[in-house]
Design a protein around this motif. Structure first.
Motif, PDB file in Angstrom:
ATOM      1  N   ASN A   2     -80.855 -75.077  11.343  1.00  0.00           N
ATOM      2  CA  ASN A   2     -79.875 -75.305  12.404  1.00  0.00           C
ATOM      3  C   ASN A   2     -78.787 -74.239  12.457  1.00  0.00           C
ATOM      4  O   ASN A   2     -78.496 -73.695  13.520  1.00  0.00           O
ATOM      5  CB  ASN A   2     -79.242 -76.687  12.253  1.00  0.00           C
ATOM      6  N   VAL A  24     -74.486 -84.462   4.254  1.00  0.00           N
ATOM      7  CA  VAL A  24     -74.109 -83.205   3.612  1.00  0.00           C
ATOM      8  C   VAL A  24     -75.272 -82.493   2.952  1.00  0.00           C
ATOM      9  O   VAL A  24     -76.158 -83.092   2.377  1.00  0.00           O
ATOM     10  CB  VAL A  24     -72.989 -83.363   2.553  1.00  0.00           C
ATOM     11  N   GLY A  70     -71.978 -79.174   2.320  1.00  0.00           N
ATOM     12  CA  GLY A  70     -70.708 -79.846   2.531  1.00  0.00           C
ATOM     13  C   GLY A  70     -69.707 -79.064   3.371  1.00  0.00           C
ATOM     14  O   GLY A  70     -68.543 -79.438   3.454  1.00  0.00           O
ATOM     15  N   PHE A  71     -70.176 -78.007   4.056  1.00  0.00           N
ATOM     16  CA  PHE A  71     -69.308 -77.272   4.982  1.00  0.00           C
ATOM     17  C   PHE A  71     -68.552 -78.242   5.886  1.00  0.00           C
ATOM     18  O   PHE A  71     -67.370 -78.112   6.113  1.00  0.00           O
ATOM     19  CB  PHE A  71     -70.143 -76.475   5.998  1.00  0.00           C
ATOM     20  N   THR A  77     -80.910 -80.990   5.048  1.00  0.00           N
ATOM     21  CA  THR A  77     -80.084 -81.126   3.843  1.00  0.00           C
ATOM     22  C   THR A  77     -80.901 -80.926   2.560  1.00  0.00           C
ATOM     23  O   THR A  77     -80.573 -81.480   1.525  1.00  0.00           O
ATOM     24  CB  THR A  77     -79.375 -82.501   3.812  1.00  0.00           C
TER      25      THR A  77
HETATM   26  C1  LIG Z   1     -77.807 -81.554  11.631  1.00  0.00           C
HETATM   27  C2  LIG Z   1     -77.147 -81.256  10.343  1.00  0.00           C
HETATM   28  N1  LIG Z   1     -76.339 -82.175   9.806  1.00  0.00           N
HETATM   29  C3  LIG Z   1     -75.714 -81.974   8.627  1.00  0.00           C
HETATM   30  C4  LIG Z   1     -75.887 -80.814   7.911  1.00  0.00           C
HETATM   31  C5  LIG Z   1     -75.161 -80.660   6.625  1.00  0.00           C
HETATM   32  O1  LIG Z   1     -74.506 -79.473   6.549  1.00  0.00           O
HETATM   33  P1  LIG Z   1     -73.308 -79.064   5.636  1.00  0.00           P
HETATM   34  O2  LIG Z   1     -73.318 -79.923   4.426  1.00  0.00           O
HETATM   35  O3  LIG Z   1     -73.576 -77.653   5.321  1.00  0.00           O
HETATM   36  O4  LIG Z   1     -72.087 -79.283   6.444  1.00  0.00           O
HETATM   37  C6  LIG Z   1     -76.728 -79.809   8.419  1.00  0.00           C
HETATM   38  C7  LIG Z   1     -76.962 -78.554   7.702  1.00  0.00           C
HETATM   39  O5  LIG Z   1     -77.685 -77.676   8.108  1.00  0.00           O
HETATM   40  C8  LIG Z   1     -77.352 -80.037   9.682  1.00  0.00           C
HETATM   41  O6  LIG Z   1     -78.139 -79.110  10.231  1.00  0.00           O
END
Ligand SMILES: Cc1ncc(COP(=O)(O)O)c(C=O)c1O
Ligand SMILES: [Zn+2]
Length: 496
Positions: free
Chosen positions: A133, A233, A236-237, A299
């Protein structure tokens, strides 16, 4: 050092030391702690509407307004989920519907902003990796700028999730026998070998800060303050940036208190929740998932060692928690979310619904708590994806990068699926996926069919499978079988 452009500054998240405004991502002390962006709140003015980048410019890490890139992201709907809420006994359940972003996920907020920051800082070429994504979102924006180049590392099963085709400035490196964890490691290695800038995941504030606008918008879209904000997550950005957004909104007196932050992960890849449940301050080997697999493709980060302490810290500070979603719960809630609220979310996003149900049942959520679920994305069904430019395989002292030859390479997963299909004589309308069960449910193979499959796999991979290897650890699902061969191929126990 003071404010840069009277607007912002880079500050160590641990010791508070200030750094010059540059592509500096970690503190020189504090074991390389990440740097936060602090904003001069006296100068913050947020107009009631407008394109996201414009509207939140005063809280985004860009020097000049002219640098803003509008990728059409943001301004997504926020709905009061009355039916779903009724089912869980929650009268104030809201959904921030991030599936309505241009590429179907919240990561579009993490596309335009980092590219704009890169350009302001003179970084025109960079290396990154992703489960699909965020790299689709970033590559889509990079494609607008002929002077940029993005080197993207992807694991075997994630290639089809990179949905930008025909971009001359996207270079795709495919780990045909590798997981996302391998792609991440190979990207870091490649950046070090070539000296090309690494986007460095959660440490790059340009990527982090973009995501917080989902929270800021949601806060502005509903009549009451958010009590609990739930999000899936990986590194966890999203959660960290939500914390930063809430921190700014609290100081701007736009909210009366911080929302409790909740993280959710899938049972088959939940390293953060494991560490959290154990009360651990850091990820240690027993929390790491070496071959992550699951329904929640976005994830599948089995090793969040670097990010976890930051995520734990903001979850603790806000009195939040971390929750695991089972695959059965995810399958059920995906249908429920679609039937009751009409949102066709991906499994990752659906995990927030599972978490809400669990926490309501446990009494952790009170019936009138204002609960916001970040429905972070949907699947881009049958979207085209590019041919790789290079194939990357493990070598003794690093990685081997060779040009991709059309039609001559096939990833581990596809090889396993092809063999399963032919060995078992399955018609083309039987859908196969990493989660298709071979034993028990799913294809429910009897011992004769299993033997047939094992013989065919031995032939395909030119190796012997010892009887003790034919167990549920290696053969429960198609994903397990692919991982089994990836492990054998990568340790060079058998030839490719
Ligand atoms: C649809 C979606 N939700 C949640 C996440 C979780 O991402 P992050 O923990 O990096 O914020 C991702 C990561 O690619 C995602 O594509
Ligand atoms: Zn420091």
């Amino acid at each position: 050092m003071g404010w840069v452009n009277d607007k912002m500054k880079l500050v160590c998240s641990k010791c508070g030391r200030e750094y010059p405004w540059s592509f500096t991502l970690q503190c020189k002390d504090c074991e390389g702690a990440l740097l936060d962006v602090e904003y001069n709140l006296e100068k913050v003015h947020i107009p009631p509407s407008g394109p996201t980048g414009e509207r939140f410019f005063d809280l985004l890490p860009l020097m000049k307004r002219e640098s803003i890139i509008d990728g059409g992201e943001g301004n997504t709907p926020c709905v009061h989920a009355k039916e779903l809420g009724k089912r869980f006994g929650l009268s104030n359940l809201y959904l921030k519907d991030e599936t309505k972003n241009p590429t179907g996920s919240t990561k579009d907020r993490q596309g335009a902003l980092p590219v704009a920051v890169f350009r302001e800082m003179g970084v025109l070429e960079f290396v990154t990796s992703s489960t699909g994504n965020s790299s689709t979102a970033i590559a889509r924006i990079v494609a607008r700028f002929p002077d940029m180049k993005m080197h993207l590392f992807v694991g075997d099963e994630f290639l089809s999730r990179i949905n930008v085709v025909g971009s001359p400035n996207l270079v795709v490196y495919w780990l045909k026998n590798g997981t996302f964890v391998d792609a991440h490691k190979a990207a870091a290695w490649y950046a070090q070998q070539t000296g090309i800038t690494s986007a460095r995941g959660i440490f790059f504030f340009g990527q982090r800060e973009g995501l917080k606008t989902a929270y800021l918008e949601a806060t502005d879209q509903i009549p009451k303050p958010i009590d609990v904000y739930i999000q899936a997550v990986s590194s966890g950005f999203g959660v960290y940036s939500t914390y930063r957004g809430a921190y700014d909104y609290l100081r701007l007196k736009k909210i009366p208190y911080m929302p409790r932050l909740v993280c959710v992960q899938e049972e088959t890849c939940n390293p953060m929740v494991r560490a959290w449940d154990a009360g651990a301050e850091k990820i240690t080997p027993e929390h790491i998932i070496p071959f992550p697999r699951g329904l929640s493709k976005s994830t599948l980060r089995g090793d969040p060692t670097l990010a976890y302490p930051y995520i734990r810290s903001v979850v603790l500070k806000t009195n939040g928690t971390m929750v695991t979603a089972t695959q059965d719960e995810m399958r059920e809630m995906r249908k429920v979310l679609y039937e009751l609220e009409g949102i066709d979310a991906c499994y990752t996003a659906t995990m927030t619904v599972v978490a809400a149900q669990k926490l309501a049942r446990a009494g952790w959520l009170k019936p009138d708590d204002v609960v916001m679920l970040n429905i972070t994305g949907s699947d881009r069904k049958n979207a085209p994806y590019p041919d790789p430019d290079y194939v990357v395989e493990k070598a003794r002292d690093g990685w081997e990068v060779t040009p991709y030859r059309e039609g001559q390479d096939e990833g581990c997963l596809n090889r396993v699926m092809r063999v399963v299909r032919t060995a078992l004589n399955l018609s083309t309308d039987v859908e196969l996926d990493t989660e298709t069960k071979l034993m028990g449910g799913g294809l429910a193979l009897d011992s004769v069919a299993m033997l047939e499959l094992v013989l065919s796999l031995e032939k395909e991979f030119d190796c012997k499978i010892s009887p003790s290897d034919i167990c549920s650890d290696n053969f429960a699902t198609i994903g397990h079988v692919a991982d089994y061969f990836r492990a054998r191929l990568s340790s060079r126990m058998i030839s490719a």
